[in-house]
Each structure stands twice: as structure tokens, then as C-alpha cells.
Enzyme design. Structure first.
Site, PDB file in Angstrom:
ATOM      1  N   TRP A  62      54.329   4.732 114.906  1.00 36.07           N
ATOM      2  CA  TRP A  62      54.221   3.569 115.798  1.00 36.07           C
ATOM      3  C   TRP A  62      54.189   2.279 114.991  1.00 36.07           C
ATOM      4  O   TRP A  62      54.882   1.320 115.323  1.00 36.07           O
ATOM      5  CB  TRP A  62      52.973   3.696 116.680  1.00 36.07           C
ATOM      6  N   ASP A  79      43.181   5.153 110.566  1.00 34.78           N
ATOM      7  CA  ASP A  79      43.104   6.577 110.886  1.00 34.78           C
ATOM      8  C   ASP A  79      42.085   7.220 109.946  1.00 34.78           C
ATOM      9  O   ASP A  79      41.805   6.692 108.873  1.00 34.78           O
ATOM     10  CB  ASP A  79      44.467   7.257 110.713  1.00 34.78           C
ATOM     11  N   ASP A  95      36.961   5.342 110.871  1.00 33.10           N
ATOM     12  CA  ASP A  95      36.785   5.523 112.307  1.00 33.10           C
ATOM     13  C   ASP A  95      36.619   4.144 112.940  1.00 33.10           C
ATOM     14  O   ASP A  95      35.691   3.397 112.589  1.00 33.10           O
ATOM     15  CB  ASP A  95      35.532   6.380 112.539  1.00 33.10           C
ATOM     16  N   ASP A 119      47.925   6.318 120.047  1.00 33.37           N
ATOM     17  CA  ASP A 119      48.542   7.599 120.411  1.00 33.37           C
ATOM     18  C   ASP A 119      47.604   8.740 119.995  1.00 33.37           C
ATOM     19  O   ASP A 119      48.032   9.846 119.701  1.00 33.37           O
ATOM     20  CB  ASP A 119      49.911   7.732 119.735  1.00 33.37           C
ATOM     21  N   LYS A 159      47.234   6.750 124.928  1.00 33.52           N
ATOM     22  CA  LYS A 159      47.512   8.077 125.476  1.00 33.52           C
ATOM     23  C   LYS A 159      46.352   8.507 126.376  1.00 33.52           C
ATOM     24  O   LYS A 159      45.183   8.271 126.062  1.00 33.52           O
ATOM     25  CB  LYS A 159      47.658   9.097 124.341  1.00 33.52           C
TER      26      LYS A 159
END
Length: 203
Positions: A62, A79, A95, A119, A159
Site C-alpha cells: 500500500w 508494522d 505497535d 489493511d 479492512k
């Protein structure tokens, strides 16, 4: 034995998947890029010069899509996993819920951002209901995070899984944003309960 069978089925599915083949031909890190491409074609969420946070970004398709197709965007990719460098994006291993990571994000941009996109999904357990609940929790956390960092007219994309917590997410989104849409890209597998929520205009 069962695990081997599942692995073989997954490999065969990947080989048949036109989006997997297309992503390899076009040099993208994963098939997920085409979900974002469809979302953007329909809702125009990314613009030249956008300030963007990509949550749960690994492997980075992305962020890669934004950097390769838009000018002067400032992208921060976060991530838990380490990613290969993605153009001039800024990467954080951590996080987004933790205060240290939030401070890094805020300090990097020094202003509110235009887009928070996600996502993210949990590692699947095989229990579809549990997976749906846990992924929904990620979505809710991302939505609450976006409330802190987005501009008033900013956009949040995440998502979601259609399941027992779907209505909870919709209700929460309506409390935070004035505009809310749910969209299932063609690149999402037909058998998947995956969709994406697109929210804009903070209340």
C-alpha cells in the site's frame, strides 16, 4: 497431515490467483495493492502531497502504491515486522497503539494527516468467528487512533470482516465520522468476508 494439505491448497490458490500473478509482473510486494487501487479509483482517497499513515503496512504494497503513483506524498509505514525500505517512506517497527509509537508518528509529521489507511488482520487461527472479532478490534483501535491524528476533513480506510462485530464498527464510525461507506473490492477473494470501511469528515 492436515497442515500440509492446507499449505498445498494455499499454494495452488496462489498460483491460480490473477492478482498474485499481476503483482509479480508489475513489481508490487503483494496482491493487496489492487484492493487499495480499486478503493482509490472509486473514492479518490490519495492525492498528490497527501500526508499518510499506513498501519500494519508489511510487506508494504500500500505504501509502495502511494509512493510510486503520487507526487510529494509523505508516508509513514508502521508494522510489528521489519520491512524492506519503501522509497522515501519513513518506517517504524512497533505497535501504533503504544504511546512511544504514537509520539514518533506525531513528531514525524508535526501536523495532522490527510489519510490513515489499514489493511491489518490478525494471523488466522482457523476459527473464522474469532478471527473476525480480533480483526474487528484492530479496526476499532485504528479508527480511534485516526481520530487523534487526522485533519478535520481527513479520511480513514480500514479492512473489516462482515461478522458478529460488523454493526459495532459501523456504529462507532458514525460517532466519529460524518461520512461512512463499506466497499468490497474485486481484488478481495470472493470467499472472504473481508470488506473495507471508508470514513471521512471528523465530527
Amino acid at each position: 497431515m492436515k497442515k500440509n494439505k492446507i499449505s498445498k491448497e494455499w499454494i495452488n490458490k496462489q498460483r491460480r490467483d490473477i492478482y498474485v500473478r499481476k503483482s509479480k509482473q508489475e513489481g508490487y510486494r503483494s496482491r493487496a495493492v489492487y484492493k487499495l487501487q480499486e478503493i482509490n479509483n472509486k473514492y479518490k482517497i490519495v492525492k498528490n502531497g497527501s500526508l499518510i499513515v499506513d498501519l500494519g503496512a508489511a510487506p508494504g504494497s500500500w505504501s509502495q502504491f502511494v509512493i510510486e503513483n503520487f507526487k510529494n506524498c509523505k508516508v509513514l509505514s508502521i508494522d510489528l515486522k521489519k520491512m524492506e525500505p519503501i522509497g522515501n517512506s519513513y518506517q517504524i517497527i512497533g505497535d501504533f497503539n503504544e504511546e512511544n509509537s504514537k509520539e514518533q508518528i506525531i513528531n514525524y509529521f508535526k501536523e495532522k494527516v490527510d489519510l490513515v489507511m489499514s489493511d491489518m488482520a490478525v494471523n488466522t487461527t482457523g476459527n473464522k468467528n474469532l478471527d473476525s472479532i480480533q480483526t474487528s478490534e484492530l479496526c476499532l483501535n485504528a479508527m480511534r487512533f485516526s481520530k487523534e491524528v487526522l485533519k478535520k476533513n481527513g479520511i480513514f480506510v480500514s479492512k473489516i470482516f462482515v461478522g458478529s462485530t460488523f454493526n459495532e464498527i459501523i456504529d462507532e464510525s458514525k460517532k466519529i465520522f460524518k461520512k461512512n461507506k463499506v466497499f468490497k473490492p474485486n481484488a478481495s477473494r470472493k470467499e472472504s468476508k473481508e470488506s473495507f470501511i471508508i470514513c471521512s469528515a471528523l465530527r
